[in-house]
Design an enzyme around this catalytic site. Structure first.
Site, mmCIF file in Angstrom:
data_model
loop_
_atom_site.group_PDB
_atom_site.id
_atom_site.type_symbol
_atom_site.label_atom_id
_atom_site.label_comp_id
_atom_site.label_asym_id
_atom_site.label_seq_id
_atom_site.Cartn_x
_atom_site.Cartn_y
_atom_site.Cartn_z
ATOM 1 N N HIS A 1 7.735 -7.575 10.691
ATOM 2 C CA HIS A 1 6.931 -6.915 9.657
ATOM 3 C C HIS A 1 6.181 -7.930 8.784
ATOM 4 C CE1 HIS A 1 6.540 -3.040 7.052
ATOM 5 N NE2 HIS A 1 5.430 -3.766 7.019
ATOM 6 N N ARG B 1 3.841 1.901 10.935
ATOM 7 C CA ARG B 1 5.206 2.085 10.426
ATOM 8 C C ARG B 1 6.121 2.375 11.608
ATOM 9 N NH1 ARG B 1 3.625 -0.114 6.634
ATOM 10 N NH2 ARG B 1 3.675 0.476 4.414
ATOM 11 N N GLU C 1 14.400 -1.755 8.614
ATOM 12 C CA GLU C 1 13.975 -3.151 8.469
ATOM 13 C C GLU C 1 14.840 -3.872 7.444
ATOM 14 O OE1 GLU C 1 9.308 -2.423 9.713
ATOM 15 O OE2 GLU C 1 9.835 -2.510 7.594
ATOM 16 N N TRP D 1 0.918 -8.201 7.679
ATOM 17 C CA TRP D 1 0.160 -8.136 6.425
ATOM 18 C C TRP D 1 0.041 -9.492 5.734
ATOM 19 C CZ3 TRP D 1 2.359 -9.700 1.788
ATOM 20 C CH2 TRP D 1 3.739 -9.967 1.840
ATOM 21 N N THR E 1 0.821 -1.208 0.000
ATOM 22 C CA THR E 1 0.000 0.000 0.000
ATOM 23 C C THR E 1 0.859 1.263 0.000
ATOM 24 O OG1 THR E 1 -1.742 -1.177 1.186
ATOM 25 C CG2 THR E 1 -1.832 1.221 1.233
#
Length: 312
Positions: free
Chosen positions: A284, A233, A262, A287, A73
């Site tokens: 992370h 974030r 990251e 998602w 996104t």
């Protein structure tokens, strides 16, 4: 058309990622260092990428390039002005993780509130056996019911988190943007939200207004010593200020899926919290449920195929 997927390795091995219809030459790489982007994409009409940085220099040196298709996104990895200047279309994918991210939010929340990793380790390392009692309760278990959850960032995911929280019996407050009067009765002033919350969950984008939104000053306004959850974030949180706040017991704990660098930097102060019973980290991947990855690829493939059809 030739499509080059620069970082296919950001997806799970068990998720199929076939070439979108209309792509006649499909080249994939698990990862692409910055120095090889131009070489690998010299003949590409389409670049597909997740997190590879596409700079103005890269775009200027790829005369055949027509489309950059992100598998995410956020669009901050691509120079959007350079895309416009060179007539390169830029697409992202949104709405694919509306189940995965909210569920991950509560995985982090429940683990922290009930010291899940702490108790798992006490079973494995023999502490429970050594203690001798039928149960071990050295860290209090905290219920979600009757707690107040503040959500910062009210998009599709924030609204889904709201629904799940209410099912747990939580009171939910939607935070207005910092420094603004609440737009309607659904929203609560930012500072009031910080003061009232038992749990604060971040779902806002990273931009100039939200960079280090959680800092020494805003942490000081969290008078109920809440748990903080970040699946937005890493840059929204000042890592040093957050680390200091946990070490000083200014807040209860931290569950985070995202970090300022990251993979996480070796000197990130957050790593000093690794043994804290109410700190939970994930790399992370909020998602990335299998279902979310498959949904993302279907959405992406349709966007790429529609673009190719319009271009022909």
């Amino acid at each position: 058309m030739q499509a080059v997927f620069l970082d296919k390795g950001t997806f799970s091995d068990n998720v199929e990622l076939p070439a979108p219809t209309g792509v006649t030459d499909y080249i994939t790489y698990d990862n692409t260092p910055r120095a090889l982007i131009i070489e690998r994409c010299q003949n590409a009409d389409i670049i597909i990428t997740n997190k590879v940085q596409i700079s103005a220099e890269v775009i200027a040196n790829l005369p055949k390039l027509k489309l950059i298709q992100l598998t995410a996104t956020g669009m901050n990895n691509v120079d959007q002005e350079a895309c416009a200047a060179h007539n390169v279309t830029l697409y992202n994918v949104a709405g694919y993780a509306v189940k995965s991210v909210p569920e991950h939010t509560f995985m982090l929340m429940l683990n922290a509130m009930r010291a899940g990793l702490h108790y798992h380790n006490k079973v494995i390392d023999g502490t429970w056996v050594e203690d001798g009692n039928f149960c071990l309760l050295d860290i209090p278990l905290i219920d979600l019911e009757d707690k107040t959850l503040a959500i910062i960032g009210i998009g599709t995911i924030g609204k889904r988190v709201t629904d799940i929280a209410r099912a747990f019996g939580m009171t939910v407050l939607w935070a207005e943007h910092q420094g603004r009067t609440p737009r309607n009765d659904d929203y609560t002033a930012f500072d009031e939200v910080l003061a009232c919350a038992d749990v604060i969950s971040l779902h806002c984008p990273l931009n100039d207004a939200t960079k280090h939104l959680i800092n020494k000053g805003t942490l000081a306004k969290m008078t109920k010593k809440p748990l903080l959850i970040n699946v937005a974030r890493g840059g929204i949180v000042d890592s040093q200020a957050l680390t200091d706040a946990i070490h000083s017991e200014q807040i209860l704990g931290y569950g985070s899926d995202v970090f300022e660098q990251e993979p996480i930097a070796e000197d990130d102060p957050l790593l000093s919290l690794g043994e804290h019973p109410r700190v939970v980290f994930s790399p992370h991947n909020a998602w990335g449920s299998k279902s979310a990855q498959e949904t993302l690829w279907k959405m992406l493939s349709k966007q790429v195929s529609d673009f190719i059809n319009r271009a022909q």
